[in-house]
Each structure stands twice: as structure tokens, then as C-alpha cells.
Design an enzyme around this catalytic site. Structure first.
Site, PDB file in Angstrom:
ATOM      1  CE  LYS A  13      -3.912  -1.857   2.703  1.00 21.18           C
ATOM      2  NZ  LYS A  13      -4.666  -1.706   3.958  1.00 21.18           N
ATOM      3  CG  ASP A  66     -10.201  -1.868   6.394  1.00 20.72           C
ATOM      4  OD1 ASP A  66      -9.193  -2.472   6.813  1.00 20.72           O
ATOM      5  OD2 ASP A  66     -11.311  -2.415   6.321  1.00 20.72           O
ATOM      6  CB  SER A  67      -8.497  -2.105   0.693  1.00 22.47           C
ATOM      7  OG  SER A  67      -7.209  -2.310   1.210  1.00 22.47           O
ATOM      8  CE1 TYR A 151      -7.340 -13.341  -1.277  1.00 23.97           C
ATOM      9  CE2 TYR A 151      -7.391 -11.111  -0.396  1.00 23.97           C
ATOM     10  CZ  TYR A 151      -7.428 -12.476  -0.198  1.00 23.97           C
ATOM     11  OH  TYR A 151      -7.553 -12.978   1.069  1.00 23.97           O
ATOM     12  CE  LYS A 174      -3.701  -2.660  -7.264  1.00 16.86           C
ATOM     13  NZ  LYS A 174      -2.935  -3.420  -6.294  1.00 16.86           N
ATOM     14  CG  HIS A 179      -9.372  -1.059  -4.749  1.00 14.83           C
ATOM     15  ND1 HIS A 179      -8.471  -1.465  -5.707  1.00 14.83           N
ATOM     16  CD2 HIS A 179      -8.941  -1.619  -3.586  1.00 14.83           C
ATOM     17  CE1 HIS A 179      -7.561  -2.251  -5.153  1.00 14.83           C
ATOM     18  NE2 HIS A 179      -7.823  -2.355  -3.862  1.00 14.83           N
TER      19      HIS A 179
HETATM   20  P1  ITT Z   1      -3.003  -2.554   7.094  1.00 19.89           P
HETATM   21  O1  ITT Z   1      -4.303  -2.880   7.783  1.00 19.89           O
HETATM   22  O2  ITT Z   1      -1.846  -2.500   8.037  1.00 19.89           O
HETATM   23  O3  ITT Z   1      -3.093  -1.333   6.221  1.00 19.89           O
HETATM   24  P2  ITT Z   1      -3.539  -5.006   5.664  1.00 19.89           P
HETATM   25  O4  ITT Z   1      -2.794  -5.744   4.588  1.00 19.89           O
HETATM   26  O5  ITT Z   1      -3.927  -5.801   6.888  1.00 19.89           O
HETATM   27  O6  ITT Z   1      -2.650  -3.752   6.076  1.00 19.89           O
HETATM   28  P3  ITT Z   1      -6.356  -4.549   5.188  1.00 19.89           P
HETATM   29  O7  ITT Z   1      -6.720  -4.861   6.584  1.00 19.89           O
HETATM   30  O8  ITT Z   1      -6.967  -3.338   4.558  1.00 19.89           O
HETATM   31  O9  ITT Z   1      -4.779  -4.344   5.016  1.00 19.89           O
HETATM   32  O10 ITT Z   1      -6.644  -5.817   4.296  1.00 19.89           O
HETATM   33  C1  ITT Z   1      -6.726  -5.704   2.930  1.00 19.89           C
HETATM   34  C2  ITT Z   1      -6.803  -7.087   2.314  1.00 19.89           C
HETATM   35  O11 ITT Z   1      -7.306  -6.987   0.994  1.00 19.89           O
HETATM   36  C3  ITT Z   1      -5.464  -7.756   2.230  1.00 19.89           C
HETATM   37  O12 ITT Z   1      -5.647  -9.130   2.338  1.00 19.89           O
HETATM   38  C4  ITT Z   1      -4.990  -7.435   0.835  1.00 19.89           C
HETATM   39  O13 ITT Z   1      -4.204  -8.437   0.306  1.00 19.89           O
HETATM   40  C5  ITT Z   1      -6.292  -7.282   0.062  1.00 19.89           C
HETATM   41  N1  ITT Z   1      -6.145  -6.136  -0.832  1.00 19.89           N
HETATM   42  C6  ITT Z   1      -6.384  -4.828  -0.561  1.00 19.89           C
HETATM   43  N2  ITT Z   1      -6.073  -4.053  -1.599  1.00 19.89           N
HETATM   44  C7  ITT Z   1      -5.611  -4.880  -2.557  1.00 19.89           C
HETATM   45  C8  ITT Z   1      -5.109  -4.666  -3.848  1.00 19.89           C
HETATM   46  O14 ITT Z   1      -4.958  -3.452  -4.347  1.00 19.89           O
HETATM   47  N3  ITT Z   1      -4.739  -5.737  -4.541  1.00 19.89           N
HETATM   48  C9  ITT Z   1      -4.842  -6.973  -4.040  1.00 19.89           C
HETATM   49  N4  ITT Z   1      -5.287  -7.269  -2.822  1.00 19.89           N
HETATM   50  C10 ITT Z   1      -5.670  -6.212  -2.069  1.00 19.89           C
END
Ligand code: ITT
Length: 202
Positions: A13, A66-67, A151, A174, A179
Site C-alpha cells: 500500500k 482499509d480495503s 488478490y 491499476k 479502488h
Molecule cells: P493494514 O491494515 O496495516 O493497512 P492489511 O494488509 O492488513 O494492512 P487490510 O486490513 O486493509 O490491510 O486488508 C486488505 C486485504 O485486501 C489484504 O488481504 C490485501 O491483500 C487485500 N487487498 C487490498 N487491496 C488490494 C489490492 O490493491 N490488490 C490486491 N489485494 C488487495
């Protein structure tokens, strides 16, 4: 230039934000990553939990992301829990294969999916802004590409080209249409407008 501390332990990120904000907003790494329990039921709640934790610890404006991936035919998994899907598997490539396996169990199931990103800009307890972006597509039948993270190799975004390429094969696309890119674009429009208004005040 506005400066925010990145409330995230996810280096991918951080890399994407560097490109996406490129010189408009400065996003700095925290001295130490915090363990934040993501107990919220929504992306907004979890983004707020993360941003607030960093703000409270470091006393500076924080930016959280958060994603997750929402798969329409599997509403009980992924979504806000995307980072916690199949915790027994350490590698994302294995999590991706597991997800494909779940969808293959019923070939009639829809493979429609979308990524969501919610950004929380926490300037102070009285000034908090949220922005959301989404990208729609389908879950592919195998892993493709070696760019991106998470993913990306199984997500085939809806594009005019319709060539079946995954997000992991489309880093430039991308960077403009994901998103996260859309949420960042909304935030930049908002901050630009609010700065323009401040400058226009008599
Ligand atoms: P932080 O909370 O510390 O920011 P995290 O990896 O735990 O890091 P999230 O809780 O937001 O982040 O979880 C996001 C999930 O969705 C995580 O499993 C990512 O692999 C997936 N994800 C989010 N954005 C993505 C993207 O651009 N491409 C692929 N997978 C993504």
C-alpha cells in the site's frame, strides 16, 4: 504540502500511495507499525480504528486504508475480512488458489467481484474525512502476473480491452483505475477544493 503518517503495516500500500499521491500529499511511514485489532464490521469502521490508533500514538495527522475483495457469491468470507481469509495459508498465492477452488465447486456460481478501498484522513478528533473507491471485475480461473499484491493475480478487472488480464499484469492501469486510485483521486479533488476555498476567503 499536507503531510500524513501512513497508518498501515502493508508495504505494498505504501508503494502504491507514493505513486498515487506523487508530490501532492506527503505520506510518511510511521516510526513503528502498530498492531490494531480490526474489529469493525465495515471498511469505514476499520479505517477509522487504524487512523485513530496512529493519531493517538504519534499525535500527528494520519491516513489509513482499509480495503478488501468482495466476491458476490461468497458473501460470508473476504470483504472486510479479506486480510484474514484462510489464516492457515501464509502465502497469498495459496489463498488465491483456495478462493478459486471454492468458486470451482459450483461452476454456476457468479464470479463477479469488486475491490473496495476506504481511506480515512484523521487530522484531529474533530476533523476526519473518508473516501471510497471501487473497481469491478471477475475472479479468474488461475493466477496471472507477478505485479501488485494480495488478490491481484486472480482479479480480472472490467476493461474495454476484455483480454482477460489480471490486475497483477496491469500495473499502470491499476495505478489509474483501481479502488485505491479512485479513492485517492476523490481525496485529492476534495483537498484541492477546500484549499481553493480557503484561498478565496476575503
Ligand atoms: P493494514 O491494515 O496495516 O493497512 P492489511 O494488509 O492488513 O494492512 P487490510 O486490513 O486493509 O490491510 O486488508 C486488505 C486485504 O485486501 C489484504 O488481504 C490485501 O491483500 C487485500 N487487498 C487490498 N487491496 C488490494 C489490492 O490493491 N490488490 C490486491 N489485494 C488487495
Amino acid at each position: 504540502m499536507k503531510t500524513f503518517l501512513l497508518a498501515s503495516g502493508n508495504a505494498h500500500k505504501a508503494e502504491e500511495f507514493k505513486e498515487l499521491f506523487s508530490g501532492t500529499i506527503s505520506v510518511n511511514a510511521a516510526p513503528r507499525t502498530l498492531e490494531v485489532d480490526e474489529t469493525g464490521k465495515t471498511f469505514v469502521e476499520n479505517a477509522l480504528l487504524k487512523a485513530r490508533a496512529y493519531y493517538d500514538t504519534y499525535k500527528v495527522a494520519a491516513l489509513a486504508d482499509d480495503s478488501g475483495l468482495v466476491v458476490e457469491s461468497l458473501p460470508g468470507i473476504l470483504g472486510v475480512q479479506s486480510a484474514r481469509f484462510a489464516p492457515e495459508l501464509a502465502e497469498y498465492s495459496d489463498k488465491c488458489r483456495k478462493l478459486i477452488g471454492l468458486l470451482n465447486q459450483n461452476p454456476l456460481q457468479s464470479r463477479n467481484a469488486y475491490f473496495v478501498c476506504v481511506l480515512c484522513f484523521y487530522l484531529s478528533p474533530d476533523e476526519i474525512y473518508f473516501f471510497e473507491g471501487r473497481v469491478h471485475g471477475q475472479i479468474g480461473s488461475d493466477l496471472r502476473g507477478d505485479k501488485g499484491f494480495g488478490y491481484d493475480p486472480i482479479f480480472i478487472p472490467e476493461r474495454a480491452e476484455n483480454d482477460g488480464k489480471s490486475l497483477a499484469e496491469l500495473p499502470e492501469w491499476k495505478n489509474t483505475f483501481s479502488h485505491r486510485a479512485k479513492a485517492v483521486q476523490s481525496s485529492l479533488e476534495f483537498f484541492k477544493e477546500s484549499m481553493d476555498k480557503t484561498h478565496q476567503r476575503p
